[in-house]
Design an enzyme around this catalytic site. Structure first.
Site, PDB file in Angstrom:
ATOM      1  N   ASP A 168      -4.094   1.656   3.750  1.00  0.00           N
ATOM      2  CA  ASP A 168      -3.676   1.615   5.156  1.00  0.00           C
ATOM      3  C   ASP A 168      -3.999   0.265   5.753  1.00  0.00           C
ATOM      4  O   ASP A 168      -4.982  -0.353   5.355  1.00  0.00           O
ATOM      5  CB  ASP A 168      -4.497   2.643   5.952  1.00  0.00           C
ATOM      6  CG  ASP A 168      -3.728   3.903   6.273  1.00  0.00           C
ATOM      7  OD1 ASP A 168      -2.643   4.079   5.708  1.00  0.00           O
ATOM      8  OD2 ASP A 168      -4.213   4.690   7.077  1.00  0.00           O
ATOM      9  N   TYR A 177      -5.775  -2.036   8.570  1.00  0.00           N
ATOM     10  CA  TYR A 177      -6.941  -1.839   9.442  1.00  0.00           C
ATOM     11  C   TYR A 177      -6.460  -1.333  10.795  1.00  0.00           C
ATOM     12  O   TYR A 177      -5.405  -1.731  11.278  1.00  0.00           O
ATOM     13  CB  TYR A 177      -7.690  -3.151   9.640  1.00  0.00           C
ATOM     14  CG  TYR A 177      -8.310  -3.727   8.384  1.00  0.00           C
ATOM     15  CD1 TYR A 177      -9.244  -3.000   7.644  1.00  0.00           C
ATOM     16  CD2 TYR A 177      -7.991  -5.013   7.949  1.00  0.00           C
ATOM     17  CE1 TYR A 177      -9.831  -3.531   6.504  1.00  0.00           C
ATOM     18  CE2 TYR A 177      -8.574  -5.559   6.813  1.00  0.00           C
ATOM     19  CZ  TYR A 177      -9.493  -4.817   6.087  1.00  0.00           C
ATOM     20  OH  TYR A 177     -10.071  -5.342   4.960  1.00  0.00           O
ATOM     21  N   PHE A 187      -6.447  -5.749   2.840  1.00  0.00           N
ATOM     22  CA  PHE A 187      -7.832  -6.225   2.817  1.00  0.00           C
ATOM     23  C   PHE A 187      -8.070  -7.460   3.679  1.00  0.00           C
ATOM     24  O   PHE A 187      -9.223  -7.799   3.972  1.00  0.00           O
ATOM     25  CB  PHE A 187      -8.333  -6.486   1.378  1.00  0.00           C
ATOM     26  CG  PHE A 187      -8.439  -5.251   0.538  1.00  0.00           C
ATOM     27  CD1 PHE A 187      -9.445  -4.331   0.754  1.00  0.00           C
ATOM     28  CD2 PHE A 187      -7.513  -4.989  -0.462  1.00  0.00           C
ATOM     29  CE1 PHE A 187      -9.545  -3.171  -0.014  1.00  0.00           C
ATOM     30  CE2 PHE A 187      -7.599  -3.839  -1.241  1.00  0.00           C
ATOM     31  CZ  PHE A 187      -8.622  -2.923  -1.012  1.00  0.00           C
ATOM     32  N   HIS A 210     -13.275   1.462  -5.868  1.00  0.00           N
ATOM     33  CA  HIS A 210     -12.865   0.758  -4.647  1.00  0.00           C
ATOM     34  C   HIS A 210     -14.018  -0.120  -4.149  1.00  0.00           C
ATOM     35  O   HIS A 210     -15.193   0.237  -4.324  1.00  0.00           O
ATOM     36  CB  HIS A 210     -12.498   1.799  -3.579  1.00  0.00           C
ATOM     37  CG  HIS A 210     -11.746   1.239  -2.427  1.00  0.00           C
ATOM     38  ND1 HIS A 210     -12.375   0.640  -1.357  1.00  0.00           N
ATOM     39  CD2 HIS A 210     -10.412   1.188  -2.166  1.00  0.00           C
ATOM     40  CE1 HIS A 210     -11.461   0.242  -0.486  1.00  0.00           C
ATOM     41  NE2 HIS A 210     -10.262   0.560  -0.953  1.00  0.00           N
TER      42      HIS A 210
END
Length: 227
Positions: free
Chosen positions: A69, A71, A82, A191
């Site tokens: 997704d 932020y 990221f 992750h």
């Protein structure tokens, strides 16, 4: 189409994904986003939804890093997974990515979290969902974006060869089924989130491994240094 939710996408991607833009599900997604925009603040801004594609043309992709997704905090999302714009505090997962880069290749941890330099070198920073409501993580999941971004992965797998797909976490690993592993490379780990980074992300050495694979193919390595 409404340019605020469907900005111009780089020409090679437009050609590769034309059938998606013309599909019923994408028309439904466009209507959903128009209604959402009237009622909520959405991230990233409309002009940045397709930033990953505009920075990394279809025929220039060397590496794919898959996020989930955008932020959902103010000023954070700018269309690259990221990544955050310069001047915005790097979120925890990105800080852990920088820690791994420091351990792996000795990179100096930068004072910013803007990954555009990677994107401009052929690293497609792809989120599975390209928009989100402010302060509501996951709010635009299962509205059509995943069909679109799955097609992105499938078309890269089908039309290109030798791409390195970096899959961090179970959500990203599930996308391996879209990749022809007989002609592409897949690197998998936990992750980088603080909840899971110590379960195999730290020490994965994906950045040095990526460059080793690129060099072995006669391609220039990625300059990961952002300082």
């Amino acid at each position: 189409m409404n340019t605020s939710i469907n900005p111009q996408i780089e020409e090679s991607w437009k050609n590769a994904l034309l059938s998606e833009f013309q599909s019923d599900y994408f028309a439904d997604l466009k209507v959903f986003l128009q209604i959402e925009k009237r009622n909520y603040t959405l991230y990233p801004p409309g002009s940045l939804i397709f930033s990953a594609f505009n920075h990394t043309p279809f025929d220039k992709v060397k590496v794919v890093i898959l996020g989930q997704d955008p932020y959902h905090g103010p000023g954070q999302a700018h269309g690259l997974c990221f990544s955050v714009p310069s001047g915005v505090e790097p979120p925890p997962s990105l800080k852990n990515i920088f820690k791994e880069l420091q351990q792996d290749i000795g990179m100096t941890i930068p004072a910013h979290g803007n990954l555009e330099k990677w994107a401009d070198q052929g690293v497609l920073l792809l989120n599975a969902t390209l928009t989100v409501r402010a302060n509501q993580a996951g709010s635009h999941q299962k509205k059509g974006w995943e069909s679109f971004t799955d097609r992105v992965i499938s078309e890269l797998s089908k039309q290109r060869k030798g791409i390195i797909f970096i899959l961090w976490g179970n959500y990203a690993k599930a996308k391996e089924s879209l990749i022809d592993t007989s002609k592409h490379y897949v690197l998998k780990s936990a992750h980088p989130s603080p909840l899971s980074a110590y379960n195999g992300f730290f020490g994965c050495k994906h950045f040095s491994k990526t460059n080793e694979i690129l060099i072995n193919q006669g391609l220039s390595p990625i300059d990961w240094n952002l300082a």
